[in-house]
Design an enzyme around this catalytic site. Structure first.
Site, PDB file in Angstrom:
ATOM      1  N   GLU A 186      -2.999 -10.537   4.638  1.00  0.00           N
ATOM      2  CA  GLU A 186      -2.327  -9.743   5.556  1.00  0.00           C
ATOM      3  C   GLU A 186      -0.821 -10.695   5.919  1.00  0.00           C
ATOM      4  O   GLU A 186      -0.727 -11.494   5.270  1.00  0.00           O
ATOM      5  CB  GLU A 186      -3.181  -9.983   7.026  1.00  0.00           C
ATOM      6  CG  GLU A 186      -4.558  -9.222   7.069  1.00  0.00           C
ATOM      7  CD  GLU A 186      -4.192  -7.688   6.723  1.00  0.00           C
ATOM      8  OE1 GLU A 186      -3.439  -7.105   7.492  1.00  0.00           O
ATOM      9  OE2 GLU A 186      -4.716  -7.307   5.864  1.00  0.00           O
ATOM     10  N   VAL A 194       0.884  -1.265  -0.014  1.00  0.00           N
ATOM     11  CA  VAL A 194       0.069  -0.092  -0.035  1.00  0.00           C
ATOM     12  C   VAL A 194       0.722   1.251   0.015  1.00  0.00           C
ATOM     13  O   VAL A 194       0.668   2.347  -0.790  1.00  0.00           O
ATOM     14  CB  VAL A 194      -0.881  -0.006   1.284  1.00  0.00           C
ATOM     15  CG1 VAL A 194      -1.869   1.222   1.170  1.00  0.00           C
ATOM     16  CG2 VAL A 194      -1.826  -1.332   1.165  1.00  0.00           C
ATOM     17  N   GLY A 253     -10.938  -1.597   1.888  1.00  0.00           N
ATOM     18  CA  GLY A 253     -10.071  -1.152   0.971  1.00  0.00           C
ATOM     19  C   GLY A 253     -10.603   0.175   0.303  1.00  0.00           C
ATOM     20  O   GLY A 253     -10.717   1.217   0.959  1.00  0.00           O
ATOM     21  N   LYS A 286     -12.505  -4.771  11.103  1.00  0.00           N
ATOM     22  CA  LYS A 286     -13.013  -3.792  10.124  1.00  0.00           C
ATOM     23  C   LYS A 286     -14.673  -3.538  10.656  1.00  0.00           C
ATOM     24  O   LYS A 286     -15.139  -2.559  10.892  1.00  0.00           O
ATOM     25  CB  LYS A 286     -13.196  -4.253   9.170  1.00  0.00           C
ATOM     26  CG  LYS A 286     -11.955  -4.147   8.234  1.00  0.00           C
ATOM     27  CD  LYS A 286     -11.780  -5.187   6.815  1.00  0.00           C
ATOM     28  CE  LYS A 286     -10.451  -5.153   6.528  1.00  0.00           C
ATOM     29  NZ  LYS A 286     -10.419  -6.187   5.231  1.00  0.00           N
ATOM     30  N   VAL A 289       9.572   4.902   5.397  1.00  0.00           N
ATOM     31  CA  VAL A 289      10.536   3.966   6.299  1.00  0.00           C
ATOM     32  C   VAL A 289      10.043   2.476   5.972  1.00  0.00           C
ATOM     33  O   VAL A 289       8.829   2.080   5.455  1.00  0.00           O
ATOM     34  CB  VAL A 289      10.111   4.008   7.676  1.00  0.00           C
ATOM     35  CG1 VAL A 289      10.614   3.244   8.647  1.00  0.00           C
ATOM     36  CG2 VAL A 289      10.342   5.698   8.041  1.00  0.00           C
TER      37      VAL A 289
HETATM   38  P1  NDP Z   1       3.342  -4.810   3.676  1.00  0.00           P
HETATM   39  O1  NDP Z   1       3.743  -6.003   4.333  1.00  0.00           O
HETATM   40  O2  NDP Z   1       3.326  -4.924   1.989  1.00  0.00           O
HETATM   41  O3  NDP Z   1       3.969  -3.539   3.789  1.00  0.00           O
HETATM   42  C1  NDP Z   1       4.667  -3.212   5.247  1.00  0.00           C
HETATM   43  C2  NDP Z   1       5.658  -2.271   4.968  1.00  0.00           C
HETATM   44  O4  NDP Z   1       6.008  -1.700   6.386  1.00  0.00           O
HETATM   45  C3  NDP Z   1       6.806  -2.904   4.605  1.00  0.00           C
HETATM   46  O5  NDP Z   1       7.486  -2.078   3.657  1.00  0.00           O
HETATM   47  C4  NDP Z   1       7.780  -3.161   5.752  1.00  0.00           C
HETATM   48  O6  NDP Z   1       8.947  -3.304   5.345  1.00  0.00           O
HETATM   49  C5  NDP Z   1       7.445  -1.896   6.635  1.00  0.00           C
HETATM   50  N1  NDP Z   1       7.728  -2.107   8.027  1.00  0.00           N
HETATM   51  C6  NDP Z   1       6.726  -3.163   8.772  1.00  0.00           C
HETATM   52  N2  NDP Z   1       7.484  -3.083   9.987  1.00  0.00           N
HETATM   53  C7  NDP Z   1       8.409  -2.070  10.168  1.00  0.00           C
HETATM   54  C8  NDP Z   1       9.060  -1.607  10.991  1.00  0.00           C
HETATM   55  N3  NDP Z   1       9.347  -2.159  12.101  1.00  0.00           N
HETATM   56  N4  NDP Z   1       9.962  -0.585  10.692  1.00  0.00           N
HETATM   57  C9  NDP Z   1      10.078  -0.087   9.538  1.00  0.00           C
HETATM   58  N5  NDP Z   1       9.260  -0.630   8.475  1.00  0.00           N
HETATM   59  C10 NDP Z   1       8.449  -1.705   8.698  1.00  0.00           C
HETATM   60  O7  NDP Z   1       1.506  -4.578   4.072  1.00  0.00           O
HETATM   61  P2  NDP Z   1       0.611  -3.704   3.344  1.00  0.00           P
HETATM   62  O8  NDP Z   1       1.067  -2.610   2.567  1.00  0.00           O
HETATM   63  O9  NDP Z   1       0.009  -4.942   2.596  1.00  0.00           O
HETATM   64  O10 NDP Z   1      -0.305  -3.358   4.311  1.00  0.00           O
HETATM   65  C11 NDP Z   1       0.026  -2.173   5.212  1.00  0.00           C
HETATM   66  C12 NDP Z   1      -1.218  -1.821   6.099  1.00  0.00           C
HETATM   67  O11 NDP Z   1      -2.240  -1.718   5.241  1.00  0.00           O
HETATM   68  C13 NDP Z   1      -1.651  -2.875   7.188  1.00  0.00           C
HETATM   69  O12 NDP Z   1      -2.190  -2.508   8.252  1.00  0.00           O
HETATM   70  C14 NDP Z   1      -2.621  -3.568   6.206  1.00  0.00           C
HETATM   71  O13 NDP Z   1      -3.628  -4.401   7.244  1.00  0.00           O
HETATM   72  C15 NDP Z   1      -3.458  -2.356   5.877  1.00  0.00           C
HETATM   73  N6  NDP Z   1      -4.137  -2.789   4.623  1.00  0.00           N
HETATM   74  C16 NDP Z   1      -3.941  -3.458   3.601  1.00  0.00           C
HETATM   75  C17 NDP Z   1      -4.310  -3.678   2.189  1.00  0.00           C
HETATM   76  C18 NDP Z   1      -3.767  -4.490   1.176  1.00  0.00           C
HETATM   77  O14 NDP Z   1      -4.674  -4.807   0.424  1.00  0.00           O
HETATM   78  N7  NDP Z   1      -2.633  -4.803   1.189  1.00  0.00           N
HETATM   79  C19 NDP Z   1      -5.912  -3.087   2.441  1.00  0.00           C
HETATM   80  C20 NDP Z   1      -6.282  -2.448   3.614  1.00  0.00           C
HETATM   81  C21 NDP Z   1      -5.431  -2.151   4.419  1.00  0.00           C
HETATM   82  P3  NDP Z   1       9.662  -4.118   4.393  1.00  0.00           P
HETATM   83  O15 NDP Z   1       9.167  -4.275   3.266  1.00  0.00           O
HETATM   84  O16 NDP Z   1      11.173  -3.965   4.514  1.00  0.00           O
HETATM   85  O17 NDP Z   1       9.525  -5.580   5.296  1.00  0.00           O
HETATM   86  N1  HSE Z   2      -6.262  -8.418   4.078  1.00  0.00           N
HETATM   87  C1  HSE Z   2      -7.368  -7.814   3.853  1.00  0.00           C
HETATM   88  C2  HSE Z   2      -8.534  -8.279   2.838  1.00  0.00           C
HETATM   89  C3  HSE Z   2      -6.770  -6.342   3.108  1.00  0.00           C
HETATM   90  O1  HSE Z   2      -8.148  -9.358   2.169  1.00  0.00           O
HETATM   91  O2  HSE Z   2      -9.353  -7.840   2.729  1.00  0.00           O
HETATM   92  C4  HSE Z   2      -7.613  -5.229   3.113  1.00  0.00           C
HETATM   93  O3  HSE Z   2      -7.908  -4.812   4.254  1.00  0.00           O
END
Ligand code: NDP
Ligand code: HSE
Length: 421
Positions: free
Chosen positions: A183, A12, A127, A198, A41
């Site tokens: 997730e 995201v 989403g 949610k 970050v």
């Molecule tokens: P990802 O695992 O793809 O991304 C998480 C990012 O956070 C990565 O870049 C990771 O780094 C970084 N990160 C995690 N922990 C740390 C830390 N301690 N210090 C620094 N960086 C850190 O997750 P998503 O993008 O899929 O999801 C992000 C959020 O959005 C979550 O809360 C998820 O529930 C929510 N969400 C996701 C959706 C989806 O469709 N994916 C939809 C709606 C909500 P690195 O890449 O180096 O591991």
């Molecule tokens: N893991 C979540 C899903 C991402 O599949 O709906 C969106 O919140």
């Protein structure tokens, strides 16, 4: 100019950075100011992520940067992002998050800490669908009678493929992970926990209910079999993982579980990663919200909508109620929830077995609405009994399942799926 810092540049976060750059003109025209990402970050700097923003490995580089106006939290987890969001708010920054797990546990504390600072979370639920905005703003004239929806894209994607194509559970889960829907720990998706996070967020906005995941009924899709799918089809149902909130008198029931719903209903036709939520307001009637529930760009679209809203100066109480004026509704204990139920059990193929089972239902005051008997494909000497009950309380069906599993003629566990008519 408004400067953004992104905690977590993964699926995201990378989309947020790229859309803010690629759609900068239209976003500036709508927000009234230029919006730029100052830095992001990540955990592992050596990973390629397809973004042109400056990256670091220390979240405090963003949270403590005096030039950053809005911190966008997209790293996932609960306690670590809680500490960082708290720090960002204490540093006077506005915050946008997509993190429903964080909000499921800490939304009321964060509302308190935020005070008058904006803390927005449109992307946390369903989403790309603007369901938070609809409930907080569009429906604010209404008492909310019910919310019902497909709130987890991963489960809907998996169920669709399992039902329509007979796909294997593990294969299809892997596909959802590769597409960026799941997730970090996919048991959050398939176990129903993500949908419960949610639902709890929506229940706060709709009803002012301060509940945690542990307080409500949560089941996932792990136990759905092809026998359930076939039975559902024969009886005119689709199977979906639903989040359900219903006002019952002065209480609200909250639950997440696989559900049989009539196949002609609108949300039964919602397939793949799409989410759909129906909200029934006492004045507006039934409204339906539909769109992609997961994926980088769809989620980033909702994150950026929050950023634009903050830049425009639009805000209200984070969880939709002015402090002290919440609805006063209570959470209905899960044992008191009422539903129709589908039960499946493998029994010995002997005379008198059906009578024994139906006698037990009768003794427990559970009325049968329909039944079917199928061969048990795994055992020649057994058959599968499948029942639909009339409406009864959750505690009655749990008692019945325990009593059934103690009968000698029943083999293994009794499977159950709730039905919404
Ligand atoms: P990802 O695992 O793809 O991304 C998480 C990012 O956070 C990565 O870049 C990771 O780094 C970084 N990160 C995690 N922990 C740390 C830390 N301690 N210090 C620094 N960086 C850190 O997750 P998503 O993008 O899929 O999801 C992000 C959020 O959005 C979550 O809360 C998820 O529930 C929510 N969400 C996701 C959706 C989806 O469709 N994916 C939809 C709606 C909500 P690195 O890449 O180096 O591991
Ligand atoms: N893991 C979540 C899903 C991402 O599949 O709906 C969106 O919140």
């Amino acid at each position: 100019m408004v400067k953004i810092g992104i905690l977590g540049v993964g699926t995201v976060g990378a989309s947020v950075a790229n859309i803010l750059e690629e759609n900068a003109d239209i976003i500036e025209a709508r927000a009234g100011k230029k919006i730029v990402v100052k830095s992001g970050v990540v955990k592992n700097l050596s990973k390629e992520r397809g973004v042109s923003i400056k990256l670091s490995e220390d979240p405090l580089d963003v949270v403590n940067d005096p030039e950053i106006d809005i911190v966008v939290e997209l790293m996932g987890g609960i306690e670590e992002p809680y500490a960082l969001v708290k720090k960002a708010l204490e540093n006077g920054k506005a915050v946008v998050t997509a993190n429903k797990a964080l909000l499921a546990y800490h939304r009321y504390e964060l509302q308190e800490i935020a005070g008058d600072l904006p803390l927005m979370y449109e992307a946390s639920t369903a989403g790309g669908i603007p369901i938070i905005g609809a409930l907080r703003n569009g429906l604010s004239a209404n008492h909310i009678n019910s919310i019902q929806g497909i709130m987890n894209g991963t489960c809907n994607y998996m169920l669709t493929k399992m039902i329509n194509e007979g796909a294997q559970y593990d294969e299809i889960l892997k596909e959802a992970q590769e597409l960026g829907y799941a997730e970090a720990d996919p048991t959050f998706d398939v176990g129903g926990f993500d949908a419960s996070h949610k639902l709890l967020i929506l229940a706060s906005i709709a009803y002012g209910i301060d509940a945690k995941p542990e307080d409500i009924l949560i089941e996932g899709i792990e136990n759905i079999t092809q026998a359930d799918v076939a039975f559902a089809k024969d009886f005119g149902y689709a199977i979906k993982l639903l989040g359900i909130a219903k006002k019952v008198g002065e209480a609200v029931e909250l639950r997440v579980h696989a559900t049989m719903i009539p196949e002609e209903s609108m949300i039964a036709k919602v397939d793949g990663v799409m989410n759909a939520v129906t909200v029934v307001g006492d004045r507006v009637g039934e409204t339906l919200y539909y769109g992609p529930g997961a994926g980088g760009d769809a989620t980033a679209s909702a994150v950026i909508a929050d950023i634009v809203d903050i830049v425009r100066g639009n805000q209200g109480p984070m969880l939709g109620y002015k402090k002290g004026l919440e609805s006063g509704l209570r959470l209905l204990p899960k044992e008191e929830i009422c539903s129709h139920y589908y039960l499946r059990m493998s029994v010995d193929d002997k005379k008198g077995v059906l009578a024994t089972v139906t006698q037990l239902f009768s003794e427990l005051d559970i009325s049968i609405e329909g039944m079917m008997q199928n061969p048990d494909n795994d055992h020649d000497e057994r058959v599968e009994l499948l029942f639909i009950t009339h409406e009864c309380q959750e505690k009655m069906i749990q008692e019945a399942m325990q009593a059934l599993e103690k009968l000698d003629v029943i083999n293994g566990k009794v499977a159950m799926i709730r039905i919404e008519k």
